[in-house]
Scaffold this active site. Structure first.
Site, PDB file in Angstrom:
ATOM      1  N   GLU A 146      39.049  51.634  13.680  1.00 32.77           N
ATOM      2  CA  GLU A 146      39.492  52.340  12.560  1.00 32.77           C
ATOM      3  C   GLU A 146      40.205  53.662  12.567  1.00 32.77           C
ATOM      4  O   GLU A 146      39.931  54.811  13.569  1.00 32.77           O
ATOM      5  CB  GLU A 146      37.900  53.001  12.178  1.00 32.77           C
ATOM      6  N   GLU A 243      30.028  54.280   2.831  1.00 29.47           N
ATOM      7  CA  GLU A 243      29.776  55.587   3.436  1.00 29.47           C
ATOM      8  C   GLU A 243      30.340  56.701   2.985  1.00 29.47           C
ATOM      9  O   GLU A 243      31.323  57.271   3.045  1.00 29.47           O
ATOM     10  CB  GLU A 243      30.905  55.239   4.935  1.00 29.47           C
TER      11      GLU A 243
END
Length: 262
Positions: A146, A243
């Site tokens: 990520e 998230e």
């Protein structure tokens, strides 16, 4: 066309109750799956029991990170002087991921250490990801890379989605792919639909939050209806991790799911 599936990130959602109560809270709110960064404060058997009792699937966990403010707060994967600690963390992460039947382990990249050149950190990062991929063979666990934005994580080893994609290509292992977090991508790069279309073939997981405040979709600057339509029409059949930091109370803020995705 596939139907979008959202999972609850229990680090960010349902913080009105203690962590061990968030599994039931997520299930009661209609979620069928969860993710969270750090399971390591609890035993695998306890977490497995919480998942089973709530009828939830575990989507992902992260490799271990240091505490906030520490040099390893954003992971260890790019740090030349911490290879043994990194490897221990990967093995521990894989152990938990297998025990929880998690789909993914996110190998958190890390901040380039002071005194280490970006080139050296990158080389160590690629080598470390390749090593992790070898350890993951036979486990059924996919490994995620990520990119984090430079505002929240200045000095992060991955500079862009393109950079992360180049690492996936360099490692050349089918169980390594991108975790495309639209919050980070919007802050640094924008053009989210094009970004998604460009990297969708190597994207294994998605995460969402709305900049600038990292709240739920519909509270910030992203055109979510068009983005979700593009994801849906692409045939993406994975989970989308929520998230984000709820602007008020978690359940009250979930109205965006019906309003934006209808």
């Amino acid at each position: 066309m596939t139907r979008l599936r959202f999972d609850a990130n229990l680090k960010w959602l349902f913080t009105e109750v203690p962590f061990v109560e968030r599994f039931d809270a997520a299930a009661n709110a209609g979620f069928a799956a969860v993710e969270y960064a750090s399971p390591y404060e609890y035993g695998p058997a306890q977490l497995r029991s919480l998942l089973n009792n709530a009828g939830l699937e575990q989507v992902l966990i992260n490799t271990p990170m240091g505490p906030p403010g520490s040099p390893t707060r954003s992971g260890l994967a790019c740090m030349p002087d911490l290879v043994p600690e990194y490897r221990d963390g990967v093995l521990r992460g894989l152990e938990y991921a297998v025990a929880l039947d998690a789909r993914f382990l996110h190998i958190v990249g890390g901040i380039v250490p002071d005194g280490v050149s970006p080139e050296r950190a990158h080389a160590r990062y690629v080598h470390n990801i390749a090593w992790a991929a070898e350890q993951a063979h036979g486990t059924g666990i996919g490994l995620l890379l990520e990119t984090q934005n430079k505002r929240d994580a200045p000095g992060f080893v991955l500079r862009s989605q393109e950079h992360a994609a180049a690492v996936v290509e360099a490692v050349g292992d089918d169980n390594v792919g991108l975790l495309l977090d639209f919050y980070h991508a919007q802050i640094d790069e924008g053009d989210l639909i094009h970004t998604y279309e460009r990297f969708k073939d190597i994207t294994l997981h998605l995460q969402i939050a709305d900049p600038p405040s990292r709240n739920e979709p519909g509270t910030g600057e992203v055109g979510w209806a068009a983005l979700f339509a593009a994801i849906e029409s692409s045939g993406y059949d994975g989970w989308i991790g929520c998230e984000y930091r709820p602007k008020s109370e978690t359940v009250a803020g979930l109205t965006w799911m019906k309003e934006i995705t209808r």
